[in-house]
Design a protein around this motif. Sequence first.
Motif, mmCIF file in Angstrom:
data_model
loop_
_atom_site.group_PDB
_atom_site.id
_atom_site.type_symbol
_atom_site.label_atom_id
_atom_site.label_comp_id
_atom_site.label_asym_id
_atom_site.label_seq_id
_atom_site.Cartn_x
_atom_site.Cartn_y
_atom_site.Cartn_z
ATOM 1 N N ILE A 18 45.178 21.909 48.998
ATOM 2 C CA ILE A 18 46.144 22.639 48.176
ATOM 3 C C ILE A 18 45.433 23.575 47.210
ATOM 4 N N SER A 19 44.266 23.140 46.693
ATOM 5 C CA SER A 19 43.532 23.975 45.736
ATOM 6 C C SER A 19 43.094 25.299 46.356
ATOM 7 N N PHE A 20 42.894 25.315 47.689
ATOM 8 C CA PHE A 20 42.535 26.567 48.342
ATOM 9 C C PHE A 20 43.705 27.551 48.353
ATOM 10 N N ALA A 21 44.926 27.016 48.274
ATOM 11 C CA ALA A 21 46.101 27.877 48.267
ATOM 12 C C ALA A 21 46.417 28.422 46.874
ATOM 13 N N VAL A 22 45.806 27.828 45.821
ATOM 14 C CA VAL A 22 46.058 28.291 44.458
ATOM 15 C C VAL A 22 45.252 29.576 44.213
ATOM 16 N N PRO A 23 45.897 30.634 43.729
ATOM 17 C CA PRO A 23 45.159 31.885 43.464
ATOM 18 C C PRO A 23 44.051 31.643 42.443
ATOM 19 N N PRO A 24 42.866 32.161 42.674
ATOM 20 C CA PRO A 24 41.764 31.950 41.728
ATOM 21 C C PRO A 24 41.978 32.704 40.422
ATOM 22 N N THR A 25 41.452 32.161 39.357
ATOM 23 C CA THR A 25 41.511 32.775 38.036
ATOM 24 C C THR A 25 40.102 33.143 37.593
ATOM 25 N N PHE A 26 39.950 34.376 37.103
ATOM 26 C CA PHE A 26 38.650 34.869 36.665
ATOM 27 C C PHE A 26 38.646 35.008 35.145
ATOM 28 N N THR A 27 37.500 34.783 34.561
ATOM 29 C CA THR A 27 37.345 34.851 33.103
ATOM 30 C C THR A 27 36.325 35.927 32.752
ATOM 31 N N ALA A 28 36.773 36.929 31.972
ATOM 32 C CA ALA A 28 35.889 37.996 31.488
ATOM 33 C C ALA A 28 35.611 37.769 30.007
ATOM 34 N N THR A 29 34.383 38.026 29.579
ATOM 35 C CA THR A 29 33.961 37.747 28.202
ATOM 36 C C THR A 29 33.340 38.990 27.570
ATOM 37 N N VAL A 30 33.769 39.293 26.360
ATOM 38 C CA VAL A 30 33.169 40.361 25.568
ATOM 39 C C VAL A 30 32.647 39.747 24.274
ATOM 40 N N LYS A 31 31.463 40.173 23.871
ATOM 41 C CA LYS A 31 30.841 39.671 22.643
ATOM 42 C C LYS A 31 30.590 40.848 21.705
ATOM 43 N N PHE A 32 30.943 40.652 20.431
ATOM 44 C CA PHE A 32 30.738 41.724 19.462
ATOM 45 C C PHE A 32 30.366 41.147 18.102
ATOM 46 N N LEU A 33 29.768 42.004 17.302
ATOM 47 C CA LEU A 33 29.351 41.638 15.952
ATOM 48 C C LEU A 33 30.326 42.282 14.966
ATOM 49 N N VAL A 68 35.262 36.874 22.957
ATOM 50 C CA VAL A 68 36.656 36.883 23.392
ATOM 51 C C VAL A 68 36.676 36.727 24.907
ATOM 52 N N GLN A 69 37.360 35.693 25.393
ATOM 53 C CA GLN A 69 37.459 35.405 26.825
ATOM 54 C C GLN A 69 38.898 35.610 27.287
ATOM 55 N N ILE A 70 39.053 36.293 28.405
ATOM 56 C CA ILE A 70 40.368 36.589 28.969
ATOM 57 C C ILE A 70 40.433 36.042 30.385
ATOM 58 N N ASP A 71 41.500 35.294 30.673
ATOM 59 C CA ASP A 71 41.738 34.754 32.017
ATOM 60 C C ASP A 71 42.780 35.606 32.738
ATOM 61 N N ASP A 72 42.501 35.925 34.001
ATOM 62 C CA ASP A 72 43.467 36.669 34.810
ATOM 63 C C ASP A 72 43.081 36.526 36.276
ATOM 64 N N LYS A 73 44.060 36.746 37.135
ATOM 65 C CA LYS A 73 43.804 36.635 38.579
ATOM 66 C C LYS A 73 43.035 37.839 39.109
ATOM 67 N N ASP A 74 43.062 38.956 38.385
ATOM 68 C CA ASP A 74 42.333 40.162 38.771
ATOM 69 C C ASP A 74 41.089 40.295 37.890
ATOM 70 N N PRO A 75 39.893 40.187 38.452
ATOM 71 C CA PRO A 75 38.682 40.246 37.614
ATOM 72 C C PRO A 75 38.532 41.566 36.866
ATOM 73 N N LYS A 76 38.907 42.666 37.506
ATOM 74 C CA LYS A 76 38.794 43.970 36.846
ATOM 75 C C LYS A 76 39.758 44.072 35.678
ATOM 76 N N PHE A 77 40.968 43.598 35.861
ATOM 77 C CA PHE A 77 41.961 43.635 34.792
ATOM 78 C C PHE A 77 41.530 42.734 33.633
ATOM 79 N N ALA A 78 40.944 41.575 33.950
ATOM 80 C CA ALA A 78 40.478 40.672 32.902
ATOM 81 C C ALA A 78 39.425 41.341 32.032
#
Length: 390
Positions: free
Chosen positions: A44-59, A146-156
Amino acid sequence: MTDTPQSLEAEDEISLLDLLQTIVDNLRLLILGPLAVGLAALGISFAVPPTFTATVKFLPPQQQQSAAASMLASLGGLGGLAGAAAGLKNPSDQYMAFLKSNSVQDELIERFKLQERYEKKFKDDTRLALTGNTRASSGKEGIISVQIDDKDPKFAAELANAHVEELQKLLARLAVTEAQQRRAFFEKQLSQVKEKFTEAEQALRATGVSSSVLKSNPTSALAAVAGLKAQVTAQEVKVGAMRGYLADTAPDFKQAITELANLRAQLAKQEKDEPAAAAGQGDYVAKFREFKYQETLFELFARQFEMAKVDESREGAVIQVLDAAQPPERKAKPKKALIAIIATLAAGFALLLFVFIRQAMRNAKQDPESAQKLTALRVSWRKALGRSAA
């Protein structure tokens, strides 16, 4: 007749052997059942759409010593007020709060059409969904991630970088750093004094008397009184501001009160020693004194406003991005192996409990004493459920 310790120990041994026998009799179910559930969860886990996490770091912006610090010290009344606005105990917490503010989130919702993307009817629900997909943290070194989760890595990655951009826009509208706070304060004061200065200048011109007619009242004496009066006003502003963040017994506050008293005493002496105006010159003297007073205030505030603008420009970019978010190559979730292991363990525990309960019910049918114990257990269980429901 009481049970002897030997009989109780024998009963315990028999019960333990019964449990082991029950497990052995259902060993195939206890092994194959959890394995089947684990494999099913993995599939079933293979049928779940993957979620990608993008991270930006700033001072975030750093509080720094301003170039106008020495000048503020020499001006007394204005310096204390500007210094009251400086410094934050924990700037990172404030900037993370800004990231979660409605101002930033609403801009992101409109910019990326998140209401349609998250399929939410109301903006409040969209904010909650955005908050659930966003995580902000600060390390000991002061770097904010700041970490953002989304199904589209580019959008994240785009949404993560947009958080920093919108925060930058918000900070441009707010006075956060010491230089920004001083600039905002002096800009407001300068605007108010400028209006009064213009009015005083127009009133002076309306008298129709030139300075050349003042033979008995030198303009230097009037200018000195007006300048001293402006210093008294500035010191009163300082004392009023210090009341908001210092106790009456604080040394700095006592010193400011003493300075104000000295300035007032000097002003009273100057006004007493000021030469009397000649006939027909009284109105001009009053207008000239007010003009010089507003002129002195205008020069003080204008000088500090320019210094604050220079300090603000020296700070450069408000936010310094260390690592811009890039489209992630690996998915963050679902973690298929972890899901399969948890499902296997949960199914094994549930089946083990089921086997024991089933065996207890079988024993109850064959042994009347066990049936009574099982009935008493059911009654106690129902009472406990009734109390919890009540």
